[in-house]
Design an enzyme around this catalytic site. Structure first.
Site, mmCIF file in Angstrom:
data_model
loop_
_atom_site.group_PDB
_atom_site.id
_atom_site.type_symbol
_atom_site.label_atom_id
_atom_site.label_comp_id
_atom_site.label_asym_id
_atom_site.label_seq_id
_atom_site.Cartn_x
_atom_site.Cartn_y
_atom_site.Cartn_z
ATOM 1 N N TRP A 39 0.842 -1.191 0.000
ATOM 2 C CA TRP A 39 0.000 0.000 0.000
ATOM 3 C C TRP A 39 0.874 1.236 0.000
ATOM 4 C CZ3 TRP A 39 -0.112 3.896 3.631
ATOM 5 C CH2 TRP A 39 -1.182 4.779 3.566
ATOM 6 N N MET A 40 0.426 2.267 -0.714
ATOM 7 C CA MET A 40 1.121 3.549 -0.655
ATOM 8 C C MET A 40 0.109 4.662 -0.464
ATOM 9 S SD MET A 40 2.256 4.566 -4.538
ATOM 10 C CE MET A 40 2.374 6.323 -4.288
ATOM 11 N N ASN A 41 0.504 5.677 0.286
ATOM 12 C CA ASN A 41 -0.321 6.853 0.474
ATOM 13 C C ASN A 41 -0.092 7.790 -0.700
ATOM 14 O OD1 ASN A 41 -2.094 8.579 1.701
ATOM 15 N ND2 ASN A 41 -0.814 8.992 3.481
ATOM 16 N N ASP A 42 -0.844 8.874 -0.732
ATOM 17 C CA ASP A 42 -0.703 9.810 -1.843
ATOM 18 C C ASP A 42 0.729 10.325 -1.921
ATOM 19 O OD1 ASP A 42 -1.188 11.137 0.591
ATOM 20 O OD2 ASP A 42 -1.691 12.982 -0.471
ATOM 21 N N GLN A 60 4.229 7.633 1.838
ATOM 22 C CA GLN A 60 4.166 6.615 2.881
ATOM 23 C C GLN A 60 3.931 5.274 2.215
ATOM 24 O OE1 GLN A 60 1.001 8.107 5.324
ATOM 25 N NE2 GLN A 60 2.448 8.876 6.837
#
Length: 74
Positions: A39-42, A60
């Protein structure tokens, strides 16, 4: 003459589409950044280092899951 130009243009598009379709990871976007897994954040903090000639992108990242959670990495 117009037909020849159209055929030439169509052949160019066909070559580009063919090149895109041979991408080994066809289920991933070709333009937008995505991590190999997890998963990656914006993304934020995009900047160009003129000295190195490289772009840097910070985000992130959770390599162990597909949702937000700990541990997070930058």
């Amino acid at each position: 003459m117009l037909l020849q130009a159209f055929i030439f243009l169509l052949a160019g598009f066909a070559a580009k589409i063919s090149a895109l379709m041979t991408n080994e990871t066809s289920d991933r976007p070709l333009v937008h950044f995505t991590p190999n897994k997890g998963w990656m954040n914006d993304p934020n903090g995009l900047w160009y280092d003129a000295k190195e000639g490289k772009w840097h992108l910070y985000f992130q990242y959770n390599p162990n899951d597909t949702v937000w959670g700990l541990p997070l990495f930058w």
